[in-house]
Scaffold this motif. Structure first.
Motif, mmCIF file in Angstrom:
data_model
loop_
_atom_site.group_PDB
_atom_site.id
_atom_site.type_symbol
_atom_site.label_atom_id
_atom_site.label_comp_id
_atom_site.label_asym_id
_atom_site.label_seq_id
_atom_site.Cartn_x
_atom_site.Cartn_y
_atom_site.Cartn_z
ATOM 1 N N PHE A 243 26.644 72.898 -84.871
ATOM 2 C CA PHE A 243 26.657 72.301 -83.527
ATOM 3 C C PHE A 243 27.105 73.299 -82.471
ATOM 4 N N CYS A 244 27.424 74.520 -82.887
ATOM 5 C CA CYS A 244 28.149 75.452 -82.010
ATOM 6 C C CYS A 244 27.199 76.283 -81.137
ATOM 7 N N PRO A 245 27.352 76.189 -79.812
ATOM 8 C CA PRO A 245 26.474 76.954 -78.927
ATOM 9 C C PRO A 245 26.706 78.464 -79.011
ATOM 10 N N PHE A 246 27.954 78.861 -79.330
ATOM 11 C CA PHE A 246 28.236 80.303 -79.461
ATOM 12 C C PHE A 246 27.492 80.850 -80.685
ATOM 13 N N VAL A 247 27.407 80.038 -81.735
ATOM 14 C CA VAL A 247 26.648 80.434 -82.925
ATOM 15 C C VAL A 247 25.168 80.531 -82.584
ATOM 16 N N ASP B 150 32.657 74.966 -92.116
ATOM 17 C CA ASP B 150 33.271 74.003 -91.197
ATOM 18 C C ASP B 150 34.405 74.735 -90.470
ATOM 19 N N PRO B 151 34.202 75.105 -89.199
ATOM 20 C CA PRO B 151 35.217 75.917 -88.512
ATOM 21 C C PRO B 151 36.511 75.152 -88.260
ATOM 22 N N TYR B 152 36.478 73.826 -88.380
ATOM 23 C CA TYR B 152 37.713 73.064 -88.185
ATOM 24 C C TYR B 152 38.537 73.024 -89.469
ATOM 25 N N LYS B 153 37.877 73.243 -90.600
ATOM 26 C CA LYS B 153 38.600 73.299 -91.883
ATOM 27 C C LYS B 153 39.048 74.723 -92.186
ATOM 28 N N LYS B 154 38.397 75.695 -91.586
ATOM 29 C CA LYS B 154 38.767 77.105 -91.683
ATOM 30 C C LYS B 154 38.948 77.598 -93.118
ATOM 31 N N PRO B 155 37.847 77.688 -93.862
ATOM 32 C CA PRO B 155 37.965 78.233 -95.222
ATOM 33 C C PRO B 155 38.459 79.690 -95.180
ATOM 34 N N GLY C 108 39.815 81.765 -87.002
ATOM 35 C CA GLY C 108 38.920 80.895 -87.770
ATOM 36 C C GLY C 108 37.807 80.307 -86.929
ATOM 37 N N LEU C 109 37.247 81.131 -86.024
ATOM 38 C CA LEU C 109 36.171 80.643 -85.152
ATOM 39 C C LEU C 109 34.813 81.139 -85.632
ATOM 40 N N VAL C 110 33.799 80.302 -85.438
ATOM 41 C CA VAL C 110 32.416 80.738 -85.605
ATOM 42 C C VAL C 110 31.845 80.985 -84.205
ATOM 43 N N PRO C 111 30.907 81.914 -84.046
ATOM 44 C CA PRO C 111 30.263 82.714 -85.082
ATOM 45 C C PRO C 111 31.145 83.886 -85.524
ATOM 46 N N ALA C 112 30.940 84.289 -86.785
ATOM 47 C CA ALA C 112 31.541 85.522 -87.287
ATOM 48 C C ALA C 112 30.491 86.191 -88.163
ATOM 49 N N LEU D 251 40.777 80.129 -72.799
ATOM 50 C CA LEU D 251 39.925 79.688 -73.902
ATOM 51 C C LEU D 251 39.960 80.704 -75.040
ATOM 52 N N PRO D 252 39.779 80.234 -76.292
ATOM 53 C CA PRO D 252 39.838 81.165 -77.421
ATOM 54 C C PRO D 252 38.645 82.116 -77.433
ATOM 55 N N ASN E 15 33.536 89.393 -84.745
ATOM 56 C CA ASN E 15 33.465 88.067 -84.124
ATOM 57 C C ASN E 15 33.381 88.198 -82.619
ATOM 58 N N GLU E 16 33.405 87.084 -81.932
ATOM 59 C CA GLU E 16 33.187 86.964 -80.471
ATOM 60 C C GLU E 16 31.690 87.094 -80.179
ATOM 61 N N SER E 17 31.087 85.975 -79.794
ATOM 62 C CA SER E 17 29.626 85.948 -79.677
ATOM 63 C C SER E 17 29.063 87.013 -78.735
ATOM 64 N N THR E 18 29.725 87.283 -77.616
ATOM 65 C CA THR E 18 29.143 88.269 -76.689
ATOM 66 C C THR E 18 29.201 89.673 -77.281
ATOM 67 N N THR F 50 40.679 67.959 -80.943
ATOM 68 C CA THR F 50 39.268 68.132 -81.242
ATOM 69 C C THR F 50 38.957 69.571 -81.638
ATOM 70 N N SER F 51 39.474 70.534 -80.881
ATOM 71 C CA SER F 51 39.182 71.938 -81.197
ATOM 72 C C SER F 51 40.120 72.822 -80.405
ATOM 73 N N GLN F 52 40.087 74.127 -80.708
ATOM 74 C CA GLN F 52 40.903 75.075 -79.937
ATOM 75 C C GLN F 52 40.446 75.117 -78.486
ATOM 76 N N VAL F 53 39.120 74.994 -78.276
ATOM 77 C CA VAL F 53 38.591 74.993 -76.906
ATOM 78 C C VAL F 53 39.114 73.775 -76.146
HETATM 79 N N1 LIG Z 1 34.902 82.976 -77.721
HETATM 80 C C1 LIG Z 1 34.321 82.569 -78.975
HETATM 81 C C2 LIG Z 1 34.334 81.058 -79.069
HETATM 82 C C3 LIG Z 1 33.837 80.522 -80.414
HETATM 83 C C4 LIG Z 1 34.236 79.047 -80.610
HETATM 84 O O1 LIG Z 1 35.003 78.462 -79.826
HETATM 85 N N2 LIG Z 1 33.695 78.428 -81.684
HETATM 86 C C5 LIG Z 1 34.064 77.063 -82.013
HETATM 87 C C6 LIG Z 1 32.860 76.219 -82.445
HETATM 88 S S1 LIG Z 1 31.744 75.945 -81.086
HETATM 89 C C7 LIG Z 1 35.016 77.055 -83.199
HETATM 90 O O2 LIG Z 1 34.865 77.827 -84.122
HETATM 91 N N3 LIG Z 1 36.022 76.146 -83.131
HETATM 92 C C8 LIG Z 1 36.981 75.971 -84.181
HETATM 93 C C9 LIG Z 1 38.311 75.494 -83.624
HETATM 94 O O3 LIG Z 1 38.374 75.174 -82.430
HETATM 95 O O4 LIG Z 1 39.289 75.438 -84.393
HETATM 96 C C10 LIG Z 1 32.907 83.158 -79.087
HETATM 97 O O5 LIG Z 1 32.269 83.376 -78.021
HETATM 98 O O6 LIG Z 1 32.453 83.466 -80.192
#
Ligand SMILES: N[C@@H](CCC(=O)N[C@@H](CS)C(=O)NCC(=O)O)C(=O)O
Length: 230
Positions: A35-39, A59-64, A74-78, A229-230, A91-94, A216-219
């Motif tokens: 569901f992740c737009p950064f991915v 599952d980025p919320y479970k962070k394997p 533990g963020l996607v994309p990586a 923002l992370p 990591n870091e999409s940009t 809900t999330s780190q964001v």
């Molecule tokens: N700044 C990061 C943001 C990535 C991000 O926030 N990914 C979310 C999914 S859309 C995530 O992994 N969230 C897990 C969490 O919030 O714990 C990027 O651009 O790659």
């Protein structure tokens, strides 16, 4: 109405087929969340640049543990770069987008950006991409968005605005022939189409953001507490 739906853990539709076609080991493994737009912006770039990759849904919320080895938050994309011993992480999409652009310049020769001989055109695409960055899109909730140069680089931000933000926030993007033409070309683009799940997946996955459910999330936590923002 908050119907208590949870986020999806596996891609659906065309994106699921693409996941299945990229299940064999390659030099690059994309750790993804469906569901992740950064991915999606990274995934579109891999497709567009024709760089071989494996996609691995986590599952980025479970962070394997294997995700935490690539991203301490533990963020996607990586990306896991398997050509190195031991494998390296990115990591870091940009930053990943720029890495893939550099990689393609010596391998597939495709490019996300205009040629080096036109630095201003490259800067405009970067500017537009920055504007479409999911981190900056809070202003879109008020319907504020400027026009500009549109490129495949920016795709996920605008596409998300046309479904999720429209559904939950009533956001209508300001339309015009140039923007509509770009949007249509985007929605028809093979690299974009093959990384899209069904609309339902995004609506379900973002319900918890729309109703601001706790943790809900780190964001979401960062926005709610006014932190960066992370
Ligand atoms: N700044 C990061 C943001 C990535 C991000 O926030 N990914 C979310 C999914 S859309 C995530 O992994 N969230 C897990 C969490 O919030 O714990 C990027 O651009 O790659």
């Amino acid at each position: 109405m908050d119907t208590g739906k949870s986020y999806h853990k596996q891609a659906t539709g065309a994106a699921l087929e693409t996941v299945q076609q990229h299940a064999t080991d390659q030099d690059i493994t994309l750790f993804a969340g469906c569901f992740c737009p950064f991915v999606q912006r990274v995934w579109v770039a891999l497709e567009y640049l024709e760089i071989p990759y494996k996609v691995y849904e986590v599952d980025p919320y479970k962070k394997p543990q294997e995700l935490l080895e690539l991203s301490s938050k533990g963020l996607v994309p990586a990306l896991r770069l398997n050509g190195y011993v031991p494998p390296r992480a990115l990591n870091e999409s940009t930053v990943i987008l720029e890495y893939l652009e550099d990689l393609a310049s010596t391998s597939t020769k495709r490019s996300l950006l205009p040629p080096l001989s036109d630095p201003y055109a490259r800067a405009l695409v970067r500017l537009q991409s920055d504007h479409a960055n999911p981190c900056r899109r809070r202003s879109w909730r008020n319907g504020v968005m400027e026009g500009g140069v549109y490129d495949i680089h920016d795709c996920q931000g605008y596409s998300e605005a046309t479904n999720v933000l429209k559904h939950y926030r009533g956001l209508e993007l300001p339309r015009g022939p140039k923007f509509d033409g770009w949007l249509n070309r985007l929605f028809q683009h093979p690299a974009f189409k093959c990384t899209c799940s069904t609309e339902e997946l995004y609506l379900d996955s973002y319900e918890r953001y729309a109703f601001n459910r706790p943790n809900t999330s780190q964001v979401a936590n960062a926005i709610n507490t006014g932190r960066g923002l992370p």
